[in-house]
Design an enzyme around this catalytic site. Structure first.
Site, short mmCIF file in Angstrom:
data_model
loop_
_atom_site.label_atom_id
_atom_site.label_comp_id
_atom_site.label_asym_id
_atom_site.label_seq_id
_atom_site.Cartn_x
_atom_site.Cartn_y
_atom_site.Cartn_z
N CYS A 261 -11.17 3.29 -0.67
CA CYS A 261 -9.87 3.77 -0.20
C CYS A 261 -9.53 2.96 1.04
CB CYS A 261 -9.95 5.25 0.12
SG CYS A 261 -8.47 5.91 0.93
N THR A 262 -8.26 2.64 1.17
CA THR A 262 -7.83 1.76 2.27
C THR A 262 -8.26 2.25 3.65
OG1 THR A 262 -5.76 2.99 2.12
CG2 THR A 262 -5.77 0.76 1.21
N HIS A 263 -8.31 3.57 3.83
CA HIS A 263 -8.56 4.12 5.17
C HIS A 263 -10.03 4.10 5.58
CE1 HIS A 263 -4.58 5.58 4.29
NE2 HIS A 263 -4.47 6.21 5.45
N CYS B 292 -3.86 -0.88 -2.15
CA CYS B 292 -4.14 0.54 -2.40
C CYS B 292 -5.11 0.70 -3.58
CB CYS B 292 -2.81 1.22 -2.72
SG CYS B 292 -2.95 2.99 -2.99
N ASP C 199 0.86 -1.18 0.00
CA ASP C 199 0.00 0.00 0.00
C ASP C 199 0.90 1.23 0.00
OD1 ASP C 199 -2.45 1.52 0.31
OD2 ASP C 199 -1.78 1.93 2.33
N SER C 200 0.29 2.38 -0.30
CA SER C 200 1.05 3.62 -0.26
C SER C 200 1.53 3.94 1.17
CB SER C 200 0.15 4.77 -0.75
OG SER C 200 -1.02 4.81 0.03
N GLU D 294 -5.58 8.89 9.83
CA GLU D 294 -4.19 8.74 10.29
C GLU D 294 -3.95 9.49 11.60
OE1 GLU D 294 -1.13 8.90 7.41
OE2 GLU D 294 -2.16 7.42 6.15
N1 DGL Z 1 -3.94 3.91 0.01
C1 DGL Z 1 -4.61 4.97 -0.68
C2 DGL Z 1 -5.82 4.39 -1.43
O1 DGL Z 1 -6.40 3.40 -1.04
C3 DGL Z 1 -5.00 6.10 0.24
C4 DGL Z 1 -3.85 6.94 0.73
C5 DGL Z 1 -3.07 7.64 -0.38
O2 DGL Z 1 -3.58 8.62 -0.98
O3 DGL Z 1 -1.97 7.18 -0.65
O4 DGL Z 1 -6.21 4.93 -2.43
#
Ligand code: DGL
Length: 278
Positions: A194-196, A83, A20-21, A162
């Site tokens: 989105c992951t979050h 991600c 993931d990012s 976060e």
């Molecule tokens: N992991 C990213 C996603 O799921 C979210 C965070 C980012 O912008 O890197 O798109």
């Protein structure tokens, strides 16, 4: 002299790579740990370069290639792109360039949404990059001819999560602001693209119940991806059924912060993370 064997471990015993990012992919790891407790997982969070969500596709593709190479060099039986932003623009490239099955989060979420919707009006929230790419529109069109995708970027939710700010007035206002236009358009299903966002699911469900005159189902891309991983392992006879699996974490910056937020906010079992350079 006895000869030492150099034979690699059987493929079934190799770990599943997840990247993931940054830290958000822990929602996917958590869902995978529940669905597949016996698998080993190796996770890479590119915490030095997060967020990917506002970057252009070429940059995201370059980062995705570097993350995958790092994990592939350690030996994998499967790669999971946790991600959404990467899944939106780099999945085809990764499938062509790397010789392991690659699971992204968008196709499984689109299938889950197509099953959940009754009216065909499916909302998606995600990063700017994910929404701009149109990847969810294409993925839903591939599985259903009756779905209309209504996308809305919701980038502010990433730093809120976060920060551990997942309840109360501030995240509620942000969620309301992002979901109001989608509810006005009459969605009956919302993909948390989105992951979050799965961390905010209780709040999102609450806000949807107040904003929408009809019930709105939420689809978590983390749960959808974990189910897809399980199905892919079964289809390829790669599922392990002995002993409990372990997870190893690598990050490109600030391992102590990853451990702290990973445990406190994402509720993941992160004891230590190793700092690496890609
Ligand atoms: N992991 C990213 C996603 O799921 C979210 C965070 C980012 O912008 O890197 O798109």
């Amino acid at each position: 002299m006895p000869r030492t064997s150099t034979r690699p471990p059987p493929r079934i015993d190799l770990p599943i790579g997840v990247f993931d990012s940054g830290i958000g992919g822990l929602t996917v790891v958590r869902a995978m740990r529940i669905a597949l407790p016996r698998e080993d997982i190796v996770y890479l969070g590119d915490t030095a370069r997060v967020p990917y969500g506002g970057r252009g596709p070429d940059t995201v593709i370059r980062y995705a290639r570097q993350c995958t190479r790092f994990l592939a060099d350690r030996g994998l039986k499967m790669l999971v792109v946790a991600c959404n932003t990467v899944s939106a623009v780099a999945l085809d490239m990764l499938r062509v360039e790397f010789d392991v099955p690659v699971v992204g989060v968008i196709e499984p979420s689109a299938r889950a949404a197509a099953r959940a919707t009754r009216t065909g009006r499916v909302g998606v929230i995600g990063t700017e990059g994910t929404i701009r790419s149109g990847a969810y529109d294409r993925a839903l069109a591939a599985v259903s001819s009756r779905c209309e995708v209504l996308g809305h970027p919701a980038p502010l939710l990433v730093p809120l999560v976060e920060e551990g700010w997942i309840e109360g007035e501030v995240p509620r206002l942000a969620v309301e602001r992002y979901l109001t236009p989608l509810c006005e358009l009459g969605i009956d299903t919302l993909i948390l693209g989105c992951t979050h966002y799965p961390v905010l699911r209780p709040l999102i469900d609450e806000v949807l119940a107040t904003l929408s005159s009809r019930p709105v189902a939420t689809v978590s891309s983390a749960d959808a991806a974990a189910n897809e991983v399980m199905a892919t392992l079964d289809a390829r006879e790669l599922r392990r059924d002995e002993r409990r699996g372990a997870t190893r974490f690598y990050v490109t910056d600030r391992p102590e912060q990853f451990v702290h937020v990973g445990t406190k906010v994402f509720g993941a079992d992160v004891e230590t993370a190793e700092l690496v350079d890609l």
